[in-house]
Design an enzyme around this catalytic site. Structure first.
Site, PDB file in Angstrom:
ATOM      1  N   CYS A 143       0.861  -1.185   0.000  1.00 20.48           N
ATOM      2  CA  CYS A 143       0.000   0.000   0.000  1.00 20.48           C
ATOM      3  C   CYS A 143       0.893   1.228   0.000  1.00 20.48           C
ATOM      4  O   CYS A 143       1.954   1.224  -0.622  1.00 20.48           O
ATOM      5  CB  CYS A 143      -0.945  -0.012   1.201  1.00 20.48           C
ATOM      6  SG  CYS A 143      -0.110  -0.049   2.811  1.00 20.48           S
ATOM      7  N   GLY A 144       0.494   2.290   0.697  1.00 19.23           N
ATOM      8  CA  GLY A 144       1.304   3.488   0.750  1.00 19.23           C
ATOM      9  C   GLY A 144       2.425   3.408   1.773  1.00 19.23           C
ATOM     10  O   GLY A 144       3.548   3.825   1.515  1.00 19.23           O
TER      11      GLY A 144
END
Length: 300
Positions: free
Chosen positions: A246-247
């Site tokens: 993800c981030g």
């Protein structure tokens, strides 16, 4: 009678309902792991002090992170994590129940961290704080002093992926990287919330925004049949290996938990995620919609 003068409760599943938690308050470790995304303007610790489920302690992800790296909230050393759990009064002989604000971000990240450090007797409150309130159960601003903690940590490296593993997988592996970021960020159409990062995604990744696993009306995860449809719709086949990304390694844990509910076991998380991959121009980047680099392993 157990070690506490009573028998600790047995968890019915990886998700517990508000009524189960209410009946077992005081017999479990209860942690509020609410986490806010960068730029939200929120202060989860202040929110906890204002109102929380009785007997809960606040788990601060920023405290439980590696202080030796500039990457956001990376896993700490096992003993540092164990020390923080003991400060919160966590007793490993009891089940641990985790909740958050219904976004499942902090709750699933802590769930994954506990599993990384060797603990399986854990569950999430289904629907988090909103579900507790909807059931008419009380909140408090009273913070109980933490009890005497008893917690050890044993690192499970198979649950954590590094940048080197992701790089090697691009050439030699068959693991699918499943990215939990919003589609605009995944495609490179929207800027990253953290400055200095490239736009786009790890080549060959698939995309499943974590929010798609959650019913927006109830803040509960969709039933298993719906979850399976969602993962299948994202291009995941039941026979292939998956690593979540993800981030910054938080929302990826929502996908890992969803797959765990479907019986996929422990799905590794790339802890550095895009905060690490997108910061180095040496790392290849792909723009646009998901595009596999290899032929998928088909279902039986």
């Amino acid at each position: 009678m157990g070690l506490f003068g009573f028998s600790p409760p047995t968890l019915p599943s990886p998700l517990v309902e508000p009524e189960w938690l209410k009946a077992n308050l005081g017999r479990v470790n209860l942690l509020d792991a609410t986490f806010a995304m960068p730029g939200s303007g929120r202060n989860p610790a202040a929110e906890f002090h204002a109102r929380h489920i009785p007997t809960a302690q606040f788990f601060d992800l920023e405290i439980a992170s590696d202080p030796e790296t500039t990457l956001p909230h990376m896993l700490p050393a096992p003993e540092a994590f164990a020390d923080y759990m003991r400060q919160l009064g966590v007793d490993e002989r009891k089940p641990t129940i985790i909740y958050d604000d219904g976004a499942y971000l902090g709750a699933t990240r802590l769930w994954w961290m506990l599993r990384v450090f060797g603990h399986d007797n854990i569950a999430l409150l289904h629907g988090g704080l909103p579900a507790w309130q909807a059931a008419g159960h009380p909140l408090t601003d009273k913070i109980d002093p933490p009890g005497k903690g008893r917690f050890t940590a044993t690192f499970r490296p198979e649950l954590v992926w590094s940048l080197a593993q992701v790089t090697d997988n691009l050439e030699h592996g068959d693991t699918v990287m499943l990215d939990a970021r919003a589609s605009g960020r995944f495609r490179g159409e929207q800027p990253e919330p953290r400055p200095g990062l490239a736009r786009g995604h790890i080549p060959g990744s698939l995309n499943l925004p974590f929010s798609e696993l959650i019913d927006p009306a109830t803040k509960q995860l969709w039933p298993a049949a719906r979850l399976k449809e969602i993962f299948t719709g994202a291009g995941i086949n039941s026979g292939e290996s998956i690593t979540a990304t993800c981030g910054s390694g938080v929302s990826a844990c929502v996908l890992a938990f969803g797959l765990f509910l479907l019986g996929r076991g422990d799905v590794p998380v790339y802890d550095g995620s895009w905060a690490e991959w997108g910061a180095d121009k040496v790392n290849p980047v792909m723009l646009g919609p998901p595009q596999r680099l290899k032929t998928p392993i088909l279902d039986d």
